[in-house]
Design a protein around this motif. Structure first.
Motif, short mmCIF file in Angstrom:
data_model
loop_
_atom_site.label_atom_id
_atom_site.label_comp_id
_atom_site.label_asym_id
_atom_site.label_seq_id
_atom_site.Cartn_x
_atom_site.Cartn_y
_atom_site.Cartn_z
N LEU A 133 0.81 -1.19 -0.03
CA LEU A 133 -0.12 -0.06 0.07
C LEU A 133 0.75 1.30 -0.09
O LEU A 133 0.54 2.27 -0.59
CB LEU A 133 -1.00 -0.08 1.42
N LEU A 134 1.89 1.29 0.88
CA LEU A 134 2.79 2.41 0.84
C LEU A 134 3.51 2.61 -0.46
O LEU A 134 4.00 3.74 -0.82
CB LEU A 134 3.82 2.19 1.86
N LEU A 135 4.06 1.48 -0.99
CA LEU A 135 4.67 1.57 -2.39
C LEU A 135 3.82 2.25 -3.68
O LEU A 135 4.03 2.96 -4.08
CB LEU A 135 4.95 0.08 -2.88
N GLY A 136 2.34 1.74 -3.53
CA GLY A 136 1.27 2.36 -4.40
C GLY A 136 0.98 3.89 -4.14
O GLY A 136 1.10 4.55 -5.12
N ILE A 137 0.87 4.02 -2.92
CA ILE A 137 0.68 5.46 -2.46
C ILE A 137 1.92 6.34 -3.06
O ILE A 137 1.84 7.51 -3.68
CB ILE A 137 0.30 5.65 -1.12
N GLY A 138 3.01 5.85 -2.79
CA GLY A 138 4.21 6.67 -2.98
C GLY A 138 4.37 6.76 -4.39
O GLY A 138 4.96 8.06 -4.93
N SER A 139 4.23 5.86 -5.29
CA SER A 139 4.38 5.93 -6.52
C SER A 139 3.38 6.83 -7.21
O SER A 139 3.74 7.59 -8.28
CB SER A 139 4.17 4.37 -7.18
N TYR A 140 1.99 6.80 -6.68
CA TYR A 140 1.08 7.70 -7.25
C TYR A 140 1.51 9.15 -6.89
O TYR A 140 1.21 9.89 -7.82
CB TYR A 140 -0.39 7.41 -6.45
N TYR A 141 1.98 9.48 -5.86
CA TYR A 141 2.49 10.64 -5.41
C TYR A 141 3.47 11.45 -6.28
O TYR A 141 3.46 12.41 -6.93
CB TYR A 141 3.17 10.78 -4.14
N TYR A 142 4.33 10.50 -7.06
CA TYR A 142 5.36 11.02 -7.82
C TYR A 142 5.01 10.83 -9.33
O TYR A 142 5.42 11.46 -10.16
CB TYR A 142 6.65 10.21 -7.65
N TRP A 143 3.64 10.11 -9.68
CA TRP A 143 3.43 10.02 -11.03
C TRP A 143 2.31 11.26 -11.09
O TRP A 143 2.10 11.53 -12.40
CB TRP A 143 2.54 8.84 -11.22
N LEU A 144 1.95 11.69 -10.29
CA LEU A 144 0.89 12.91 -10.52
C LEU A 144 1.43 14.05 -11.15
O LEU A 144 2.71 14.72 -10.91
CB LEU A 144 0.47 13.37 -9.09
N GLU A 145 1.13 14.56 -12.24
CA GLU A 145 1.77 15.79 -13.17
C GLU A 145 1.15 16.83 -12.66
O GLU A 145 0.39 17.57 -13.31
CB GLU A 145 1.46 15.52 -14.55
N SER A 146 1.46 17.49 -11.31
CA SER A 146 1.24 18.55 -10.67
C SER A 146 2.12 19.09 -9.79
O SER A 146 3.11 18.38 -9.74
CB SER A 146 -0.19 18.46 -10.10
#
Length: 364
Positions: free
Chosen positions: A308-321
């Motif tokens: 879960l932490l891996l998914g949330i962390g990756s999502y944070y860096y994938w957001l183009e904002s």
């Protein structure tokens, strides 16, 4: 106290439940550092043995047929050594021989299919997947079974990644993990085998997620490939995730029949599936963590939290904002989740009222 124990023993014997009294003291287990030293000795011996063999059969790598024959022979030799191994040294020696044989088999397959590079990785992935599944079933070693399950999950990911269906591989592995751990005690004779397969697939799922997060974009935010299945990949992944989550729910509901809990679980599951369309690892982490809570397995709970932490962390860096918008997004999502948790606890808690005679009256 002794009379109660004797009465219980008599009642169990009358019910047809045999009681085996220990006739000898339990044997002491080998300390972990001794086993680690034995494993190191086995690998060291295997490296010297394989190096000695490689000096005399260098020509084998130049012939796919010779590589295939020698690889299968080494796997067969490892199987026979596993059957007779009574120590960690011999077990890890057999494991090293088996891995060397598998590498030779993989090299032979690469040489045979080098003429068709377009389908090389797909053919190699499916071939290794089949080989690892067979080895996971027949090898008489828990370590080898776990490694073969881990290698099979990676081979499946490699085979499906060539057709832009890598997310489906993680969904299939997650479903297999759920089925294995929910049926952990169904086959007492294969209890250790099921555990070995489960741990291997769990490690494979984490590695697959790391590979997916190492540089690829989100499934719905990029053009993956021109594969005909590319557009269905996110939906197939969510369908497998929903099936695994449903199995966990059914296992929990069989033990805790609460209508309120069911009405609360399904809307939360629907929200989780919607989120998983964009961030598949979040849903997979929640399923693994829920599975660990359902069967009381701390390793699964820890692996689910890590996923879960891996998914949330990756999502944070994938957001183009901007970083500020990312932080605010996670802050709002976290606040909503905490609010949802508080509302569920308030709704699921059973009110307790006191009757006129002073006894507790539970309102169902």
């Amino acid at each position: 106290m002794t009379n109660n124990v004797n009465d219980l023993s008599v009642r169990l014997s009358q019910a047809g439940i045999p009681l085996n009294e220990p006739t000898s003291p339990a044997q002491l287990q080998t300390p972990w550092f001794v086993r680690a030293l034995q494993a190191f000795s086995g690998w060291l011996a295997a490296l010297f043995l394989l190096g000695f063999i490689a000096m005399g059969v260098v020509f084998v790598v130049e012939s796919p047929a010779a590589s295939m024959g020698l690889g299968l022979a080494m796997i067969s030799a490892a199987y026979g050594l596993f059957r007779r191994a009574r120590s960690d040294v011999l077990e890890h020696l057999a494991l090293a021989i088996s891995l060397a044989g598998q590498l030779l088999v993989a090299w032979a397959l690469v040489e045979w299919w080098e003429a068709s590079p377009d389908s090389l990785w797909a053919l190699l992935g499916w071939s290794l997947f089949g080989l690892q599944c067979v080895l996971a079933l027949i090898m008489p070693s828990q370590v080898h079974r776990g490694f073969s399950a881990f290698a099979a999950s990676l081979a499946l990911y490699m085979a499906l990644a060539t057709s832009a269906m890598a997310a489906v591989a993680s969904g299939l592995v997650l479903l297999a993990i759920t089925l294995l751990w929910l049926n952990e005690f169904r086959w007492p004779g294969r209890f250790k085998d099921v555990q070995a397969w489960g741990y291997g697939l769990l490690l494979g799922l984490l590695v697959i997620q790391w590979l997916a997060h190492s540089g690829q974009a989100l499934p719905l935010l990029n053009d993956m490939t021109d594969s005909a299945w590319a557009g269905l990949t996110p939906w197939l992944s969510v369908a497998l995730l929903a099936l695994a989550l449903l199995l966990v729910f059914l296992s929990v509901f069989q033990r805790f029949s609460s209508s309120r809990g069911r009405w609360a679980a399904y809307p939360c599951a629907a929200a989780l599936l919607i989120v998983s369309l964009y961030v598949p690892s979040v849903g997979q982490g929640v399923v693994v963590m829920s599975l660990g809570f359902a069967i009381g397995h701390r390793v699964l709970v820890g692996a689910g939290v890590l996923s879960l932490l891996l998914g949330i962390g990756s999502y944070y860096y994938w957001l183009e904002s901007t970083l500020l918008l990312k932080s605010l997004t996670l802050l709002v999502i976290g606040g909503l989740l905490l609010l949802l948790r508080w509302a569920l606890r308030q709704w699921l808690s059973t009110p307790v009222a006191t009757s006129d005679d002073g006894s507790l009256d539970h309102d169902a």
